[in-house]
Design a protein around this motif. Structure first.
Motif, short mmCIF file in Angstrom:
data_model
loop_
_atom_site.label_atom_id
_atom_site.label_comp_id
_atom_site.label_asym_id
_atom_site.label_seq_id
_atom_site.Cartn_x
_atom_site.Cartn_y
_atom_site.Cartn_z
N ALA A 155 3.04 15.05 1.63
CA ALA A 155 4.43 15.38 1.96
C ALA A 155 5.32 14.15 1.84
O ALA A 155 6.44 14.22 1.30
N HIS A 156 4.84 13.01 2.33
CA HIS A 156 5.62 11.79 2.24
C HIS A 156 5.78 11.33 0.80
O HIS A 156 6.85 10.83 0.42
N CYS A 157 4.74 11.50 -0.01
CA CYS A 157 4.83 11.12 -1.42
C CYS A 157 5.86 11.99 -2.14
O CYS A 157 6.69 11.49 -2.91
N ARG A 158 5.80 13.29 -1.88
CA ARG A 158 6.75 14.19 -2.52
C ARG A 158 8.18 13.82 -2.14
O ARG A 158 9.09 13.82 -2.97
N THR A 159 8.41 13.49 -0.87
CA THR A 159 9.74 13.09 -0.40
C THR A 159 10.20 11.82 -1.07
O THR A 159 11.37 11.69 -1.48
N ALA A 160 9.29 10.85 -1.20
CA ALA A 160 9.64 9.59 -1.86
C ALA A 160 10.02 9.81 -3.32
O ALA A 160 11.00 9.24 -3.82
N LEU A 161 9.26 10.63 -4.02
CA LEU A 161 9.59 10.93 -5.41
C LEU A 161 10.93 11.65 -5.50
O LEU A 161 11.73 11.38 -6.41
N ALA A 162 11.19 12.55 -4.55
CA ALA A 162 12.44 13.29 -4.56
C ALA A 162 13.64 12.37 -4.39
O ALA A 162 14.72 12.62 -4.95
N ARG A 163 13.47 11.30 -3.61
CA ARG A 163 14.58 10.35 -3.44
C ARG A 163 14.96 9.71 -4.77
O ARG A 163 16.08 9.24 -4.94
N HIS A 164 14.02 9.70 -5.71
CA HIS A 164 14.30 9.15 -7.04
C HIS A 164 14.61 10.25 -8.06
O HIS A 164 14.60 10.00 -9.27
N GLY A 165 14.86 11.45 -7.56
CA GLY A 165 15.25 12.54 -8.45
C GLY A 165 14.11 13.27 -9.11
O GLY A 165 14.33 14.03 -10.06
N VAL B 141 3.80 20.45 -5.49
CA VAL B 141 2.56 20.22 -4.76
C VAL B 141 1.67 21.44 -4.96
O VAL B 141 2.07 22.56 -4.68
N VAL B 142 0.47 21.21 -5.47
CA VAL B 142 -0.49 22.29 -5.70
C VAL B 142 -1.51 22.26 -4.56
O VAL B 142 -2.31 21.32 -4.45
N ASP B 143 -1.46 23.27 -3.70
CA ASP B 143 -2.41 23.39 -2.60
C ASP B 143 -3.65 24.09 -3.13
O ASP B 143 -3.60 25.25 -3.54
N LEU B 144 -4.76 23.38 -3.11
CA LEU B 144 -6.01 23.90 -3.67
C LEU B 144 -6.72 24.85 -2.72
O LEU B 144 -7.75 25.43 -3.08
N GLY B 145 -6.19 25.00 -1.52
CA GLY B 145 -6.73 25.97 -0.58
C GLY B 145 -7.94 25.46 0.18
O GLY B 145 -8.20 24.26 0.28
N THR C 227 0.82 -1.21 0.00
CA THR C 227 0.00 0.00 0.00
C THR C 227 0.85 1.26 0.00
O THR C 227 0.51 2.25 -0.64
N ASP C 228 1.97 1.21 0.70
CA ASP C 228 2.73 2.42 0.97
C ASP C 228 3.91 2.65 0.03
O ASP C 228 4.71 3.56 0.26
N ASP C 229 4.02 1.86 -1.05
CA ASP C 229 5.15 2.08 -1.96
C ASP C 229 4.74 2.74 -3.27
O ASP C 229 5.50 2.80 -4.22
N VAL C 230 3.53 3.31 -3.31
CA VAL C 230 3.03 3.84 -4.59
C VAL C 230 3.83 5.03 -5.11
O VAL C 230 3.83 5.31 -6.30
N CYS C 231 4.52 5.74 -4.21
CA CYS C 231 5.32 6.89 -4.64
C CYS C 231 6.82 6.56 -4.72
O CYS C 231 7.64 7.45 -5.00
#
Length: 425
Positions: free
Chosen positions: A378-388, A393-397, A349-353
């Motif tokens: 935030a965790h997804c963005r960090t995981a993607l960043a580990r892969h370069g 992230v678009v905050d819709l408000g 479940t938790d490896d999608v990013c």
């Protein structure tokens, strides 16, 4: 993707403010204005092959919104942004062959929406929807409102809107394997194949590059499909862009801890905790008896509530208002400190990013989301960043739909994704 049981996400509505949480669970499916009824019903596929993933079994013409102004009225009634509408649309339910979580042949359904006009070659946009409990909580079973609005929006902007119902939803057989990203992936990929087989009957064809998006549960499903496309699991389709919305990407590491800590809306937390244990047990055998994880009197009835035949209202009325009244000490511990089959399921479940999309990628979320903690994004963005991968992230408000920021994020993100895709052309 793997063929073993695994994963999912968020999306629900209720009856008041607490009722706005279980969105898809209580959808009424009202018919919006200016819908033309299906002329004769089924586009026959009686000569279709009897095997093969993605093979089209049948295609039912559901409705038309013949003019752009009809679509505008339809989307406005659903409280979606109609600012990207350029065409009328035609909507179809496709039934197709796919596989279950164990790789066994089955069928599934989904919604295909095509523009009335525009180019002959259409870029497909795959949209995977949020959580529902009843089989009718599916894009192809609703003729108006929250569920079909995203694919209708994409089609009215000149794309092919493709929305799988998932296994066990729509007119598919059996229970829905909620939280299982591998089967969400296969169902989504095979829906694309069925759409490609059907679309030439309308005088159109589908482009190779797929824009992949999804909301809540569907955000993780979108990431699963995107990874499958990029890895070459289909000979025709390839990944073109990726834009998931408000997902619980780190279900075990962020979502469940926030839920158990009381940081999310209380009733939705009860429903998600119950759905998690029931759905995971079907695939992973977490317990022998519901009484091990659910308190009385709910242990006797909780599994039946998630059989696909009970409505969101029945779910709301058949569950307690707090986790303390729902879970036994063992049930809470299973979610808080997973071991064995539960831990193995959550690893999937938790490896999608945990990969590197090689296409334009954005993550959409809403501040103050009461159902999917923003820590997931935030965790997804960090995981993607580990892969370069530097995924914006678009905050819709502070968005709102029936008292829910979670649901509101889907409403606001839909047209935003269209505008982004238009910029990429």
């Amino acid at each position: 993707m793997r063929n073993s049981p695994r994963r999912t996400r968020t999306g629900v509505r209720t009856q008041t403010r607490a009722a706005a949480l279980c969105t898809v669970l209580l959808l009424a499916g009202s018919v919006a204005p200016a819908i033309a009824a299906a002329p004769g019903g089924t586009v026959t596929t009686a000569d279709a092959p009897t095997s093969g993933r993605g093979t089209l079994v049948s295609a039912d013409f559901l409705y038309s919104l013949e003019k752009p102004e009809d679509v505008t009225a339809w989307l406005t009634s659903a409280e979606f942004d109609a600012g990207t509408v350029r065409y009328g649309v035609d909507a179809y339910r496709l039934v197709y062959r796919t596989v279950d979580p164990y790789g066994r042949p089955t069928t599934a359904s989904g919604l295909l929406v095509l523009p009335r006009g525009g180019e002959g070659r259409l870029r497909p946009v795959s949209f995977t929807h949020g959580t529902g409990s009843h089989k009718d909580d599916s894009p192809s079973k609703q003729t108006g409102g929250f569920l079909p609005a995203p694919p209708v929006t994409y089609a009215s902007a000149g794309y092919a809107g493709i929305a799988p119902d998932y296994l066990g939803m729509g007119v598919g057989p059996g229970p829905h394997p909620w939280m299982d990203v591998p089967s969400e992936t296969t169902a989504s990929l095979d829906m694309l194949r069925a759409a490609r087989a059907f679309t030439p009957r309308t005088g159109r064809t589908l482009d190779r590059e797929v824009a992949v998006t999804g909301f809540s549960q569907g955000a993780s499903a979108a990431l699963g499909l995107a990874r499958a496309l990029q890895s070459g699991e289909d000979r025709w389709f390839r990944l073109g862009a990726l834009a998931p919305v408000s997902g619980a990407y780190d279900f075990g590491g962020a979502e469940l801890p926030a839920l158990l800590a009381g940081e999310l809306e209380t009733k939705s937390s009860v429903l998600y905790a119950a759905y998690t244990l029931v759905a995971f047990n079907r695939l992973h055998h977490l317990y022998d008896s519901p009484a091990e994880v659910f308190q009385a009197p709910y242990a006797a009835t909780i599994e039946a509530l998630f059989d696909g035949a009970h409505t969101g209202r029945q779910l709301m009325e058949g569950t307690p208002d707090t986790l303390d009244k729902l879970l036994t000490a063992h049930g809470r511990d299973l979610l808080a400190h997973p071991t064995g089959p539960m831990a193995a399921a959550l690893r999937t479940t938790d490896d999608v990013c945990d990969w590197a999309p090689r296409v334009p990628t954005r993550l959409y979320m809403a501040s103050g989301d009461e159902q999917a903690t923003v820590t997931n994004t935030a965790h997804c963005r960090t995981a993607l960043a580990r892969h370069g991968v530097a995924a914006p992230v678009v905050d819709l408000g502070a968005v709102d739909y029936n008292g829910s920021r979670h649901l509101g994020s889907n409403v606001r993100a839909t047209a935003a994704v269209v505008r982004w895709l238009d910029e990429l052309r």
